[in-house]
Write an enzyme that holds these catalytic residues in place. Structure first.
Site, PDB file in Angstrom:
ATOM      1  N   LYS A 114      42.910  44.057  41.042  1.00 44.17           N
ATOM      2  CA  LYS A 114      41.958  42.965  40.759  1.00 44.17           C
ATOM      3  C   LYS A 114      41.041  42.717  41.974  1.00 44.17           C
ATOM      4  CE  LYS A 114      39.967  39.232  39.332  1.00 44.17           C
ATOM      5  NZ  LYS A 114      38.814  39.311  38.444  1.00 44.17           N
TER       6      LYS A 114
ATOM      7  N   SER B 194      44.147  35.385  40.909  1.00 43.39           N
ATOM      8  CA  SER B 194      43.800  36.545  41.750  1.00 43.39           C
ATOM      9  C   SER B 194      44.440  36.291  43.115  1.00 43.39           C
ATOM     10  CB  SER B 194      42.276  36.670  41.893  1.00 43.39           C
ATOM     11  OG  SER B 194      41.677  36.758  40.632  1.00 43.39           O
TER      12      SER B 194
ATOM     13  N   LYS C 188      36.823  34.995  48.406  1.00 40.94           N
ATOM     14  CA  LYS C 188      38.273  35.184  48.613  1.00 40.94           C
ATOM     15  C   LYS C 188      38.680  36.617  48.245  1.00 40.94           C
ATOM     16  CE  LYS C 188      40.880  34.373  45.203  1.00 40.94           C
ATOM     17  NZ  LYS C 188      41.652  33.874  44.060  1.00 40.94           N
TER      18      LYS C 188
END
Ligand code: NAD
Length: 300
Positions: free
Chosen positions: A170, A95, A239
């Site tokens: 994503k 990701s 994140k």
């Protein structure tokens, strides 16, 4: 077909095992040597450096923690750009950050290489079962070249746009997931305070309009039974939410709730145990509300 796989962590371990099971000749690399042992036992070749792996493979998959690590492994002095043969394809399934990916994809072209982004959703469970959702950012012609490889890792595979589109989608997906998990946990604490049985509450919510993946799966599987073993760390989810805030800044599109959600997970990351699972967000909410969830068994 020979394929290299870099990043044998919680996800990469199962994804590479599925590739071995599908008959690919796989070379693996991770800085954690122990992580590669189960794969070596199943027939994978273990590389001792990125350089060694790059020289042996025309297709390399990366499944790494974040864009900084991906940038170092792709564009670093001994990285893939400098060591793979021209014509090679790199598939970044981590990701990563959309704008970093776009920059790397342009740079890859200067070396005669193609960078495809193909991040995944479905967690460790999906990685193990080979049922991941895979969102691909690529040119149509490159997508068709790698599709057979992706098909042994996932079930729902979509070409979502040009380079970086997979990574953008994503991050947004995980922002939605983080938000629904946060709201569902807060709701559980409130219901608990009101003395409402959480098993009954969940059963009812799951046939009502408040239902979500969090209420159907995460709460009854990892949170109420206090297992906290989803295999997806809180730091990685933080994140992802952080990336959405950065995308919002870089594109000058307000995503107001994302800053609040980032602060909540940031607070949990600072006050919780290192390496905690993302489902341990509940512990942070328990702390700030001074309310402990009591019910542990869930009616299935
Ligand atoms: P992880 O931390 O378990 O695995 C990362 C692996 O990369 C580790 O084995 C680590 O040793 C290795 N690594 C780190 N730096 C390296 C380097 N310089 N060279 C070689 N290897 C290096 O993480 P994970 O949970 O497997 O997640 C991997 C990626 O997939 C992340 O980008 C994450 O956001 C994403 N993701 C995770 C999940 C999940 O449920 N865990 C789900 C979907 C997507």
């Amino acid at each position: 077909m020979k394929i290299g796989f870099i990043g044998i962590g919680k996800m990469g371990r199962w994804m590479s095992e599925n590739m071995l099971d599908a008959g690919y000749c796989l070379t693996v690399y991770d800085t954690n040597v122990e992580a590669m042992k189960p794969l070596q036992e199943k027939g994978a070749i273990v590389a001792t450096s990125i350089l060694e792996l790059a020289k042996q493979n025309d297709i390399v998959i990366t499944m790494l923690p974040n864009s900084s690590v991906v940038e170092a492994i792709l564009a670093g002095t001994d990285g893939l750009f400098h060591s793979m043969k021209s014509g090679g394809i790199i598939i970044d399934m981590s990701s990563s950050y959309v704008f970093s990916t776009r920059k790397l994809a342009e740079e890859a072209k200067n070396f005669g290489l193609t960078l495809i982004d193909a991040p995944v959703s479905g967690g460790v469970k999906g990685a193990k079962a080979g049922t991941l959702t895979i969102m691909v950012g690529a040119e149509e012609k490159d997508y068709s070249k790698v599709l057979p490889i992706l098909e042994c890792l996932g079930k729902a595979i979509n070409l979502v746009g040009q380079s970086g589109a997979g990574h953008a989608l994503k991050a947004v997906n995980n922002y939605l997931s983080a938000t629904s998990l946060y709201a569902s946990c807060e709701a559980m604490i409130l219901l608990n305070k009101l003395g409402i049985d959480l098993n009954v509450a969940l059963e009812t919510i799951n046939t009502s309009s408040g239902q979500s993946f969090s209420t159907h799966y995460k709460l009854p599987t990892f949170i109420l039974p206090e297992t906290y073993n989803s295999g997806f760390s809180l730091d990685l989810l933080l994140k992802d939410v952080g990336m959405v805030n950065n995308i919002a800044k870089d594109t000058k599109v307000p995503v107001l709730l994302a800053s609040l959600i980032e602060q909540v997970y940031e607070g949990a990351a600072r006050t919780g145990e290192p390496e905690q699972d993302h489902t341990e967000i509940i512990k942070f909410l328990e702390k700030i509300s001074n309310e402990r969830l009591h019910k542990k068994e869930v009616v299935s």
